[in-house]
Write a protein that holds these residues in place. Structure first.
Motif, mmCIF file in Angstrom:
data_model
loop_
_atom_site.group_PDB
_atom_site.id
_atom_site.type_symbol
_atom_site.label_atom_id
_atom_site.label_comp_id
_atom_site.label_asym_id
_atom_site.label_seq_id
_atom_site.Cartn_x
_atom_site.Cartn_y
_atom_site.Cartn_z
ATOM 1 N N GLU A 201 0.812 -1.221 0.000
ATOM 2 C CA GLU A 201 0.000 0.000 0.000
ATOM 3 C C GLU A 201 0.842 1.266 0.000
ATOM 4 O OE1 GLU A 201 -2.144 0.835 3.721
ATOM 5 O OE2 GLU A 201 -1.100 -0.899 4.581
ATOM 6 N N TYR A 202 2.124 1.147 0.324
ATOM 7 C CA TYR A 202 3.012 2.313 0.316
ATOM 8 C C TYR A 202 4.026 2.245 -0.821
ATOM 9 C CZ TYR A 202 0.930 3.486 4.747
ATOM 10 O OH TYR A 202 0.025 3.814 5.733
ATOM 11 N N GLY A 203 3.798 1.357 -1.779
ATOM 12 C CA GLY A 203 4.731 1.201 -2.883
ATOM 13 C C GLY A 203 5.751 0.135 -2.556
ATOM 14 N N LEU A 204 6.093 -0.676 -3.538
ATOM 15 C CA LEU A 204 7.035 -1.770 -3.320
ATOM 16 C C LEU A 204 8.466 -1.278 -3.530
ATOM 17 C CD1 LEU A 204 5.200 -4.698 -5.155
ATOM 18 C CD2 LEU A 204 5.185 -4.156 -2.712
ATOM 19 N N TRP A 205 9.238 -1.296 -2.468
ATOM 20 C CA TRP A 205 10.649 -0.939 -2.556
ATOM 21 C C TRP A 205 11.479 -2.192 -2.324
ATOM 22 C CZ3 TRP A 205 12.700 3.798 -3.830
ATOM 23 C CH2 TRP A 205 11.779 4.843 -3.935
ATOM 24 N N THR A 206 12.547 -2.333 -3.089
ATOM 25 C CA THR A 206 13.372 -3.525 -2.995
ATOM 26 C C THR A 206 14.846 -3.149 -3.010
ATOM 27 O OG1 THR A 206 13.665 -5.769 -3.871
ATOM 28 C CG2 THR A 206 13.567 -3.977 -5.478
ATOM 29 N N ALA A 207 15.701 -4.148 -2.775
ATOM 30 C CA ALA A 207 17.150 -3.951 -2.789
ATOM 31 C C ALA A 207 17.717 -4.491 -4.094
ATOM 32 C CB ALA A 207 17.792 -4.659 -1.600
ATOM 33 N N GLY A 208 18.401 -3.628 -4.822
ATOM 34 C CA GLY A 208 19.086 -4.054 -6.026
ATOM 35 C C GLY A 208 20.550 -4.331 -5.744
ATOM 36 N N ASN A 209 21.384 -4.223 -6.770
ATOM 37 C CA ASN A 209 22.811 -4.450 -6.569
ATOM 38 C C ASN A 209 23.435 -3.284 -5.809
ATOM 39 O OD1 ASN A 209 24.211 -2.466 -8.509
ATOM 40 N ND2 ASN A 209 22.768 -3.484 -9.867
ATOM 41 N N GLU A 210 24.656 -3.499 -5.326
ATOM 42 C CA GLU A 210 25.381 -2.517 -4.511
ATOM 43 C C GLU A 210 24.624 -2.175 -3.241
ATOM 44 O OE1 GLU A 210 27.131 0.817 -6.510
ATOM 45 O OE2 GLU A 210 27.559 -0.343 -8.330
ATOM 46 N N THR A 211 24.019 -3.196 -2.638
ATOM 47 C CA THR A 211 23.396 -3.066 -1.323
ATOM 48 C C THR A 211 23.827 -4.271 -0.488
ATOM 49 O OG1 THR A 211 21.395 -4.337 -1.882
ATOM 50 C CG2 THR A 211 21.355 -1.953 -2.309
ATOM 51 N N PHE A 212 23.874 -4.079 0.824
ATOM 52 C CA PHE A 212 24.288 -5.182 1.686
ATOM 53 C C PHE A 212 23.282 -6.327 1.664
ATOM 54 C CE2 PHE A 212 22.497 -1.786 4.378
ATOM 55 C CZ PHE A 212 21.410 -2.424 4.932
ATOM 56 N N MET A 213 22.017 -6.045 1.414
ATOM 57 C CA MET A 213 21.020 -7.110 1.303
ATOM 58 C C MET A 213 21.355 -8.033 0.134
ATOM 59 S SD MET A 213 17.254 -5.541 1.979
ATOM 60 C CE MET A 213 16.565 -5.481 3.607
ATOM 61 N N ASP A 214 21.597 -7.424 -1.015
ATOM 62 C CA ASP A 214 21.946 -8.189 -2.205
ATOM 63 C C ASP A 214 23.222 -8.986 -1.967
ATOM 64 O OD1 ASP A 214 21.787 -8.806 -5.152
ATOM 65 O OD2 ASP A 214 23.674 -7.701 -5.140
ATOM 66 N N GLU A 215 24.202 -8.378 -1.318
ATOM 67 C CA GLU A 215 25.478 -9.054 -1.083
ATOM 68 C C GLU A 215 25.311 -10.266 -0.175
ATOM 69 O OE1 GLU A 215 28.629 -5.366 -1.532
ATOM 70 O OE2 GLU A 215 27.654 -5.703 0.395
ATOM 71 N N MET A 216 24.485 -10.153 0.866
ATOM 72 C CA MET A 216 24.261 -11.311 1.742
ATOM 73 C C MET A 216 23.580 -12.437 0.985
ATOM 74 S SD MET A 216 23.344 -9.822 5.538
ATOM 75 C CE MET A 216 21.887 -8.921 5.002
ATOM 76 N N GLY A 217 22.630 -12.089 0.119
ATOM 77 C CA GLY A 217 21.989 -13.112 -0.692
ATOM 78 C C GLY A 217 22.984 -13.804 -1.597
ATOM 79 N N GLN A 218 23.875 -13.033 -2.214
ATOM 80 C CA GLN A 218 24.893 -13.628 -3.078
ATOM 81 C C GLN A 218 25.771 -14.593 -2.295
ATOM 82 O OE1 GLN A 218 27.157 -10.978 -5.690
ATOM 83 N NE2 GLN A 218 25.585 -9.420 -5.409
ATOM 84 N N MET A 219 26.118 -14.235 -1.064
ATOM 85 C CA MET A 219 26.935 -15.112 -0.229
ATOM 86 C C MET A 219 26.277 -16.481 -0.052
ATOM 87 S SD MET A 219 28.117 -12.494 2.773
ATOM 88 C CE MET A 219 29.019 -10.995 2.429
ATOM 89 N N LEU A 220 24.948 -16.475 -0.024
ATOM 90 C CA LEU A 220 24.218 -17.720 0.198
ATOM 91 C C LEU A 220 23.732 -18.348 -1.103
ATOM 92 C CD1 LEU A 220 22.148 -16.871 3.400
ATOM 93 C CD2 LEU A 220 24.475 -17.757 3.174
ATOM 94 N N GLY A 221 24.223 -17.859 -2.221
ATOM 95 C CA GLY A 221 23.890 -18.471 -3.501
ATOM 96 C C GLY A 221 22.531 -18.095 -4.042
#
Length: 312
Positions: A201-221
């Protein structure tokens, strides 16, 4: 979800929407011939602490305060921003100062700090100028990636004279990330992930590249379905459905026990039923502050992410 809660979530997460600062991180600090400490912040501004390492600080944003506590300098905090709430038992007696549009420079001055620490989205340039004109130096952090988190820790360690503790924290974080990276390599996984930071309801915001969220996901494949986007960005429902993630992580918070949980809300969305994550019950709500703050609790975040992905 209450409006104040939504604002807290968005304010605490979208720290990457910077104001007009130049982003030239430098991590070198030097002492002049006097006892003054000169240190360059994460947007290239030289900050001078006339009396050497700071002992009285106001931290306007949560991650910086958490770093100070983790390196044993929590006692330097004489004031905290509206959303500084962790460690709860340690911060509860620290005076709260309004953050963002409600910031009152007189309120800061009354606490007589040697330094105010803020991120690039915590206040406007006009407010920053007003604080400095009141005689209070301002140090700016700007951590989006894990390496920048390390940089922020190193700089804050220098500010308070806790360089050794800062180095130890960086090493602990690095070892934790390496541990879970290696554990993930032992698993066979072909999975994609969508990080949902704000409710629909407030707009969908996500994490793309060059973010620590993306980097942690990459670490876990994990393959980030929005890896082609940079930073924290707004996306459409249609695009999420099209990209069909196999895992969805939401940082939405649940306060109303009579309302659907964040997981239930996502799984009940019209048109989302054919997304693999929804069909296979792979929608998970994670701790908002641990996952969205560029600080020590990213160690907790990667552990939780690993458990959701590999231990369920």
């Amino acid at each position: 979800m209450k409006k104040q809660t939504i604002f807290k979530t968005i304010f605490g997460v979208l720290f990457t929407f910077t104001l007009a600062f130049s982003n030239q991180p430098v991590v070198n600090a030097e002492e002049s011939t006097s006892q003054a400490l000169k240190i360059t912040d994460m947007v290239g501004r030289e900050v001078v602490l006339e009396e050497g390492p700071a002992t009285e600080i106001i931290s306007l944003m949560p991650a910086d305060a958490e770093i100070l506590f983790e390196i044993g300098a929590g006692d330097t905090l004489v004031g905290r921003g509206t959303y500084v709430d962790y460690p709860e038992e340690d911060v509860q007696d620290i005076p709260v100062v309004a953050t963002g549009e409600d910031l009152n420079v007189e309120e800061l001055v009354a606490l007589d700090p040697q330094l105010v620490i803020m991120t690039t989205m915590a206040l406007s340039e006009d407010q920053l100028k007003s604080i400095e004109e009141a005689g209070i130096p301002v140090f700016v952090t700007d951590a989006k990636t894990i390496d920048q988190v390390y940089e922020a820790i190193e700089l804050l360690g220098q500010i308070v004279g806790h360089e050794k503790e800062a180095d130890e924290l960086i090493e602990d974080m690095s070892q934790t990330f390496e541990e879970y990276t290696q554990k993930a390599k032992e698993e066979e996984l072909d999975a994609s992930v969508y990080y949902e930071i704000t409710p629909l309801e407030y707009g969908l915001w996500t994490a793309g590249n060059e973010t620590f969220m993306d980097e942690m996901g990459q670490m876990l494949g994990l393959e980030n379905v929005f890896a082609d986007q940079k930073g924290f960005v707004e996306v459409s429902e249609e695009k999420v459905i099209e990209l069909n993630p196999s895992i969805i992580l939401t940082t939405a918070e649940h306060y109303d026990t009579e309302a659907p949980t964040p997981e239930e809300e996502i799984m009940g969305r019209k048109g989302w039923q054919d997304i693999d994550a929804v069909k296979n019950d792979q929608v998970f709500a994670v701790d908002n502050s641990a996952f969205t703050r560029p600080g020590p609790r990213l160690m907790e975040a990667i552990k939780t992410l690993y458990e959701y992905v590999y231990d369920r």
